[in-house]
Design an enzyme around this catalytic site. Structure first.
Site, PDB file in Angstrom:
ATOM      1  N   LYS A 110       0.266  -7.620 -19.438  1.00  0.00           N
ATOM      2  CA  LYS A 110      -0.652  -8.637 -18.965  1.00  0.00           C
ATOM      3  C   LYS A 110      -0.871  -9.573 -17.649  1.00  0.00           C
ATOM      4  CE  LYS A 110      -2.136  -8.271 -23.943  1.00  0.00           C
ATOM      5  NZ  LYS A 110      -2.244  -8.725 -25.549  1.00  0.00           N
ATOM      6  N   GLN A 169      -0.639 -13.930 -28.204  1.00  0.00           N
ATOM      7  CA  GLN A 169       0.180 -13.016 -28.514  1.00  0.00           C
ATOM      8  C   GLN A 169       0.067 -12.859 -29.724  1.00  0.00           C
ATOM      9  OE1 GLN A 169      -0.727  -9.986 -26.699  1.00  0.00           O
ATOM     10  NE2 GLN A 169       0.515  -8.720 -28.313  1.00  0.00           N
ATOM     11  N   ASP A 223      -9.389 -13.780 -25.953  1.00  0.00           N
ATOM     12  CA  ASP A 223      -9.504 -12.545 -26.789  1.00  0.00           C
ATOM     13  C   ASP A 223     -11.149 -12.723 -27.326  1.00  0.00           C
ATOM     14  OD1 ASP A 223      -7.669 -11.443 -27.192  1.00  0.00           O
ATOM     15  OD2 ASP A 223      -6.206 -12.723 -27.910  1.00  0.00           O
TER      16      ASP A 223
HETATM   17  N1  GUN Z   1      -1.676  -8.155 -30.028  1.00  0.00           N
HETATM   18  C1  GUN Z   1      -2.750  -7.212 -30.451  1.00  0.00           C
HETATM   19  N2  GUN Z   1      -3.210  -6.582 -29.864  1.00  0.00           N
HETATM   20  C2  GUN Z   1      -3.515  -8.113 -29.186  1.00  0.00           C
HETATM   21  C3  GUN Z   1      -4.966  -8.323 -28.608  1.00  0.00           C
HETATM   22  O1  GUN Z   1      -5.986  -7.966 -28.253  1.00  0.00           O
HETATM   23  N3  GUN Z   1      -4.459  -9.495 -28.578  1.00  0.00           N
HETATM   24  C4  GUN Z   1      -3.843 -11.055 -28.539  1.00  0.00           C
HETATM   25  N4  GUN Z   1      -3.409 -12.039 -28.519  1.00  0.00           N
HETATM   26  N5  GUN Z   1      -3.128 -10.039 -29.265  1.00  0.00           N
HETATM   27  C5  GUN Z   1      -2.772  -8.898 -29.755  1.00  0.00           C
END
Ligand code: GUN
Length: 307
Positions: free
Chosen positions: A62, A106, A129
């Protein structure tokens, strides 16, 4: 969708998430140039409180994607043993920082951290998110501000392959807060990319194959390796594989990535299918960048034409 575009995103029946992601990221570059003209650099903060190798990989992907596009990346890492309050202090400081337009913690966070409090602690205007209850509510009400990245990416993949969801039978396998639930919500909206008759299946579904065989579109997001195979797919169905599972393999790494779909058998039946890796994964990251650009545009009051 032009024929030329179709050729770039579809190789036979395989829908290429990297190609679709590239097309969207190129348009996002133009949005970022517009913001830059007004003195705004979009900023995304990522917060990692885990030593899980997969989570570490996702977060660094990311960050790299941000830097590649000209989004400023802010990153904080906390020990999984740190007190929960340390995480909330980091989120508070990101909420206060005007250079940070988007915040992503995350998931999963360690057990001693209240996950729901984490989601509520992020300023909803910076919640790229789309997991804050305010943003979940807006999505359900048909007034989404930030669509969650993975289901939004699936919508964009279907759109890129010219697959109309209206009037179709869609089956979502999985009911997670991150994918299954928001995916179903997007598919039932009275809006482009919605209007599908949508069934959500999960671990307590009595006969999964009976449901998936009825589907024009199967979206597999259960988190079980190769759960959905060719026997469970109708001839000509569209199969979108959201799963990313590490399974043991006799190679250097000791593992390989497989989806929730048994690609080999399912691809013989599917009219369109996404691979793992290279399908939904790149789209999740692309739509995170999309939401970050949107967040910057809204917070700084600089209109942009989002793709
Ligand atoms: N863990 C797995 N997928 C995601 C996501 O799309 N966002 C976040 N913040 N954590 C994750």
């Amino acid at each position: 969708m032009t024929e030329e575009l179709d050729e770039r995103v579809l190789d036979g029946n395989v829908l290429d998430g990297n190609a679709v992601g590239d097309l969207i990221r190129n348009e996002l570059r133009e949005c970022i140039a517009t913001l830059e003209d007004e003195g705004v650099t979009p900023g995304l903060a990522t917060v990692l409180m885990s030593e899980d190798p997969a989570s570490e990989t996702y977060v660094s992907m990311k960050q790299r994607a941000c830097e590649d596009l000209g989004i400023e990346s802010f990153h904080r890492e906390l020990s999984p043993d740190a007190p929960a309050e340390e995480l909330f202090d980091v989120v508070d400081s990101m909420n206060e920082n005007p250079d940070v337009h988007g915040i992503l913690v995350q998931m999963p966070v360690p057990d001693h951290v209240d996950k729901r409090r984490v989601l509520r602690s992020i300023d909803p205007a910076k919640d790229v998110d789309g997991f804050h209850p305010t943003n979940v509510g807006r999505l359900v009400a048909g007034d989404a501000r930030f669509k969650p990245c993975t289901p939004h990416g699936v919508q964009k993949l279907l759109e890129a392959a010219d697959i109309d969801t209206e009037g179709k039978e869609a089956v979502v396998v999985g009911r997670s807060d991150i994918v299954g639930k928001p995916m179903a919500n997007l598919l039932i909206q009275k809006a482009p990319g919605g209007n599908a008759t949508t069934t959500v299946c999960h671990s307590r579904t009595a006969d999964l194959g009976e449901k998936t065989r009825e589907a024009d579109i199967v979206i597999a997001a259960a988190g079980y390796p190769e759960l959905v195979d060719g026997e469970m797919i109708r001839e000509g169905a569209v199969v979108i594989d959201v799963g990313v599972n590490r399974v043991d393999a006799d190679n250097e790494k000791g593992y390989k990535l497989v989806g929730d779909v048994d690609f080999e058998s399912a691809s013989e039946k599917a009219s369109v299918i996404t691979p793992v890796p290279g399908g939904v994964g790149p789209m999740t990251i692309t739509m995170l960048l999309f939401n970050t650009v949107k967040a910057a545009s809204l917070q700084e009051d600089v209109p942009v034409e989002l793709p």
